[in-house]
Structure formats: structure tokens, C-alpha cells
Design an enzyme around this catalytic site. Sequence first.
Site, PDB file in Angstrom:
ATOM      1  N   ASP A   1       6.071  11.069 -28.326  1.00 60.48           N
ATOM      2  CA  ASP A   1       5.843  10.733 -26.932  1.00 60.48           C
ATOM      3  C   ASP A   1       4.391  11.090 -26.605  1.00 60.48           C
ATOM      4  OD1 ASP A   1       8.078  10.900 -24.072  1.00 60.48           O
ATOM      5  OD2 ASP A   1       6.096  10.016 -24.289  1.00 60.48           O
TER       6      ASP A   1
HETATM    7  C1  GLC Z   1       5.775   8.797 -21.074  1.00 65.44           C
HETATM    8  C2  GLC Z   1       7.260   8.782 -21.308  1.00 65.44           C
HETATM    9  C3  GLC Z   1       7.708   7.781 -22.329  1.00 65.44           C
HETATM   10  C4  GLC Z   1       6.791   6.571 -22.288  1.00 65.44           C
HETATM   11  C5  GLC Z   1       5.430   7.026 -22.761  1.00 65.44           C
HETATM   12  C6  GLC Z   1       4.412   5.865 -22.733  1.00 65.44           C
HETATM   13  O1  GLC Z   1       5.332  10.100 -20.881  1.00 65.44           O
HETATM   14  O2  GLC Z   1       7.909  10.010 -21.597  1.00 65.44           O
HETATM   15  O3  GLC Z   1       9.077   7.440 -22.032  1.00 65.44           O
HETATM   16  O4  GLC Z   1       7.302   5.550 -23.129  1.00 65.44           O
HETATM   17  O5  GLC Z   1       4.932   8.114 -21.996  1.00 65.44           O
HETATM   18  O6  GLC Z   1       4.210   5.467 -21.420  1.00 65.44           O
END
Ligand code: GLC
Length: 740
Positions: A276
Site C-alpha cells: 500500500d
Molecule cells: C491508499 C489506500 C489504498 C489505495 C492506495 C492508492 O492509501 O489504502 O486502498 O489503493 O492508497 O491510492
Amino acid sequence: MKSTIVLSLLLFVSFNIYSQDDVEKRVTDLLSKMTLKEKIGQMAQYHLWSKGGEDNIKDDIKKGLVGSLLNAGDLKTKNDLQKIAVEESRLGIPLIYGRDVIHGYRTMFPIPLGQAASWNPALVQEAARIAAVEASSEGIKWTFAPMIDNARDPRWGRIAESCGEDVYLASKLAASMVKGFQGENLSDAESIAACAKHYVGYGAAEGGRDYNTTYIPEQLLREIYLPPFKSAVDAGVATLMSAFNDINGIPASGNDFTLNKVLRGEWNFDGFVVSDWSSVTEMITHGYAKDEYEAAMKSANAGVDMEMVSLSYADNLEKLIQDGLVSEEVVNTAAGNILRIKFRCGLFENPYTKEPKVSKLLTENHLAAAKQLAEQSIVMLKNNTVLPLSKKVKTIAVFGPLADSPEDQMGTWSPDGKKENTQTPLTSLKKSLEGIAEIKYLDVLENSRTIDKSKFEDAVKLAELSDVILLFLGEEAILSGEAHSRAFLNLPGAQDDLFETLSHAGKPIVVVIMAGRPLTFPNISERADAILYAWHPGTMGGPAIADILVGLTSPSGKLPVTFPRTVGQIPIYYSHKNTGRPPSENMLGIPIGTPLDPKGFVSNYLDVDFTPAYPFGYGLSYTKFEYSNLQMFPNEVKNKSSFSVSFDLNNIGDYEATEVVQLYVRDLYASVTRPVKELKRFERVTLKPGDKKTILFQLSTDDLSFINNEMLRVTEPGEFKLWVGGDSDCGLGTSFFITE
Ligand code: GLC
């Protein structure tokens, strides 16, 4: 002869349907040509302002140091950057573009929690397909969805993105969303790679506070949190995303057990895992890594293939290999996983996206599907016959911050939805009731948090001149989603006061709630004449709500999550254990006895009922369904065999409607305690008034299995119960035995 060969070659390349072996050969061949730097480059995902902006990004792309970009701007930008990767870098490895296409792209569908309330896997799959068609037309080849974190805590803002509390429903919908996004063939121009997230246990955040600590015993992990991801892997999901949370002290983005042992070792997953956003370097903040060097080591060795946004891999992996702390094999495997998905996506043959001649966004079919899913997601919690609105209703007073709020209606994660495309309840009611009834609207509360009551009196005056009040309440979209946990679940601002004030106008009140989570609204529950729960219903939420209000369609949604009476009851979910002292019916109400005789030493509260406000699976329709003639055959079932359950469903009311019939089981005693109920089958059944249908479910004893203390999935002989009905409180049941 020659033309046949050319034609078949063209067909082959145009469909680029490579066999698994071909892909493996291509991966191996390409890896053999790559430098260590280029392999590490595939493991880096940038965004448009990485490394100080586009010029440096272009430089790194040219050097083969970037594998993917997320949020990479418009189609032209994507094609321009792709051109550098394909035509100017040494090996021409294409980028893969990622984006959060969570519940629609330009056509916004209900938030996933709302989609789950439809209990319609086929329609949820169609919605994901439409999202893929729209997103891929703008150069996106990878979505960071489905989010399949089981969520039992509505304080957690991301429950909005989840499929709710139940492992069986979430597992079915996970597979549907993966198939919708990825289609029959990942290399199809309109298919996009899916990403099952957030692996794993993110929804168990303590206190419902986002990003918070999770403690999840392996048995619970394997029984509740892992199965939706297994379902996604079995459906062929191309990627997974490792979560922010730590699991029993080991962050998910550095967790060898979940990533290497389970995902790779037990499930044989062969796609790739992306972290993430900076979740690799956040392991320093977790206190699990001293610095980026150690964070990179722990994540890479645990099996995170691509690092989203933070650059610890790019900055440290070469040295980690030189220092013998990460083997080059780890990098070969990671880069190979990424290349495998790029090959499967057909990116080497079709790296660019052509501007479609005719826009694929917001087509009539897409909007129709969005309306249908919004309709099926709406749950009617109460109706004292005021709905559907009678034809005698000639004047309708409309109030509430969600009556005409196009932005909020789309809900969380709607970056590519445009509010000007949203059809709100107010505009839809005016349109559908033109010439039939007069709509009187007053903008009483500016938004869901407003506490200014200065227009309340005017609202009452207007209400008194109407035949019925429609009150649209709930949460703004910004109160829902990531980093938006709430300690209270009441309606924000002065919304409860507005209901209270209007309830003295002496007119029937219909309350429509739009929110990204279960809320608590005891006064409304008790005193409103009807309540519809519409979640955040997306672009076509207005027409969907309007059609239900006027009776063009009956509500059919069922709750995918338990609604607590108060936040103090959390965690509260239907598949709970029985405990040694379960409360019983006579403990309902406020069971305060004397200090010597507290009316039972059982597991309950003194100040609120032990039951939820609304149970999992609950939802009303405009008709009445009757369940009868429940039969099992055989009802003494040999272990490791199958059995059937049948029952009759009868529409004994006056409206055509759809019932989501649900089948629950209970294992009365086993080597570990078992939940009092577990959902094992469901089906949407539509019946006209007076119609009857015999429903048949086929099950096997494997459906009754659980994880025992040795972490093995087993079904143990013994006595079971099963029930069928329209919610988890359903009552038509029978007992049966599983024999050796
Ligand atoms: C965010 C989220 C994730 C998302 C990623 C890209 O912090 O936790 O679900 O896909 O960043 O935006």
C-alpha cells in the site's frame, strides 16, 4: 497457404492469447536480458510527483527504473510516458498504469457496501465490468480493487469500501468483482487487472481506527479474514495489495507468514503483490524496521513484489543483495511476477490506448446498470404502509442535506466521477412526478454537519402544507472512507433535530439515509413512517430512490452488515459465539433486577438491548413472503457427502418483489466453539403476488467445515441446525446430523 498463415498470425497477435507456457518462456527470456537495476526498476511504482516531478520521472522511465505509475494523469500523459518506456528504454518494457477504480469510473455505482446489500453477484460483476470498460478507455490497465477486508466495526470509515461483515457473502462478491474487472482474458483491451486488498486483516483495526493495530489469532485469520482473498485468488486475481496494519506485531507489508507461507506456499498465487502507499517504509514508524534499508529487506524477503510510492527498494535493494541480506533470487522472482502480469495483460503487444472514436463513458447501458444496482442496494428498514407513495399524494415536502448533493451521493473513492453527471433524488422526483405531484423543497441544512437551525420553522410551515415529508439524511462523502473513522455513529449535525422538529408537523415522514456505514438513529427508527437505507448510491441514486418511493419497483436490498443500537455495542455481528451465558428473550428491554437478582447473570448490557437495531441480512419489500415446507434430504448425512435443502417461498402480498432467501447453519458442538449462525447460501428470487416457488440448495459437508485447533479445515460429525428465511434472525429451521 501464405495468407492463412498471415491471417492466423494476425489473429494470434491481435488476441495475443498466449498459453501459460508461452508467458513463462517470455518471462524467463526477458529476465535473462535484464540488469539487476532494471529488475529492481520493475519493483518501483511512482506517481506523477515522485522524484520531484515529470522530468525526473521521464529520466527514470528511460533508464528502465520504473515498473508502474499510479494516478498518471490523462490519456495523453499516459501514452507519452509509455512511449518513453517502450521506445526509448533499453528493453522497452511497458509501464502498467494503476488507479483506484473502486465502484465505478465515470459512471459511479453504489459504494461496495451498498453493492453488497444487493446480494447480487452477477450484477456486481457487471458493474465491475462496466468500470473496466470505462477506465481502460482512458489508459488504466490495473485497478486497486476489490477491497475485500471483512469489516465488523462501522466506526471504521473504510467499511464503506468493504463487502460487509460476512465471509461467505464477501467471498462470493470478491470473485464477482475480479471476474468483472478482468473479464475472460486480461489481455482484452477492455479488461483491467484487479487487485485484492488490503491483504490482510485491515478491517480488524482496534477501535475501528484506521491503520490501527490488529490482533488476529490464526484460527480467526483463516476462518474470517483470509477466505475472501482465497476466493479472489481462485477467481484468478492478477495482484494483491499488502495492508498498512500490523498483524500480531508483524506489519502486513513485511509478513512472511501471510505473504510467503499462505499466499504463495498454500495458495500458489503467481501474480504480484504491491504494497500500500508507503506501507513498506511505514514499517519504520511501526517500529518493525530501523530504517529504509531494513524495511526494504523485510518487505522484499516477505514477498512484496512492488513498492507503491516510497522508494526503499530502488534505493537499497542493490546494496542489500551485495550485503547478502536479500538474495538476487528474491528480486528475480518479484520482477518475474510483475512481468508475468504485464505479459498476461497484453501490454507488450498493446502498450498504448487509442482514444475511442465514441466515448465509452456514461453510456445508456452503463447508467441503466448503475440505476439497477442502486435500486437493488437500497434496504427498506421500516414501512408502516406510507410507501409506495399513494397516488393521492399531491404535495411532497423535501428536505435534508442529502436530497440534492451530487458529490456526496457518489460516496468515497469517486475520483473519476463528476458531480454534474449525478442525478439526485430531488431532481429525479421533480422529473418523475411532473404533472402528478408538486415537490416543495427547502434547503434547510447546508450539509450533513450543519448545526444552524434557523430555517427549521420555515420547514415546518412548508411541511404543514404538504401531504408527505421526504427527509434525505446521512453522511457527506467526506465523513466516509479512508482515514475517516468516527467514534459516534449518530447522524452528524442537526439532522436528528430536524427530524424531531418535522415530526410535529403532523404529516407522514419518509426518511432516506445515505451513508458509508451503519449509523444509529433510534428516534427515527421509532417514529418515522418509513426508512430507506440507500448507502451512497452513486450516479443514478436519484432515479433509483424515486422509482422505489413511487412504487415502480419494490425495495429488495438486505443488510450486509449488522446495525448496532448504539456504538457501545460494537463489535456486534450475527455470526457471534454463544458464550456460556447467552442472554435470552426475557433479557430484552432494560433487564434491571435487584442487586441480588439482576434478572440473570448473562452476557448482556444493563442499559441497552443485547440485540442489534437491525440484523445482518434484514430488509423489507412492498410485499410479504412466506417460507414453508422446509425439507432436507437426507437429514442424516454421512461426512464427506452432499445433501439438499428445499423450501417453498410464497408471495402472499400485493406487489411483485424480490426476496433474498438466505440459508444459515449452526454446528451445535465441536472441538472449538462455533458461531450461532453462519450464512451458507443465498439467492435472489422474484415472485408476482400469489406466486410460489420451491427453492433448492445443494450443499456438502465441506460447507460445514471450520478451522480446528490444529489449524486444519475439518467437518466434525454431530448435531447441526439450519434455517432459511429473509434475514439472520430467520426462524424456519430444522435439525440434522452429520455421521462418521
Ligand atoms: C491508499 C489506500 C489504498 C489505495 C492506495 C492508492 O492509501 O489504502 O486502498 O489503493 O492508497 O491510492
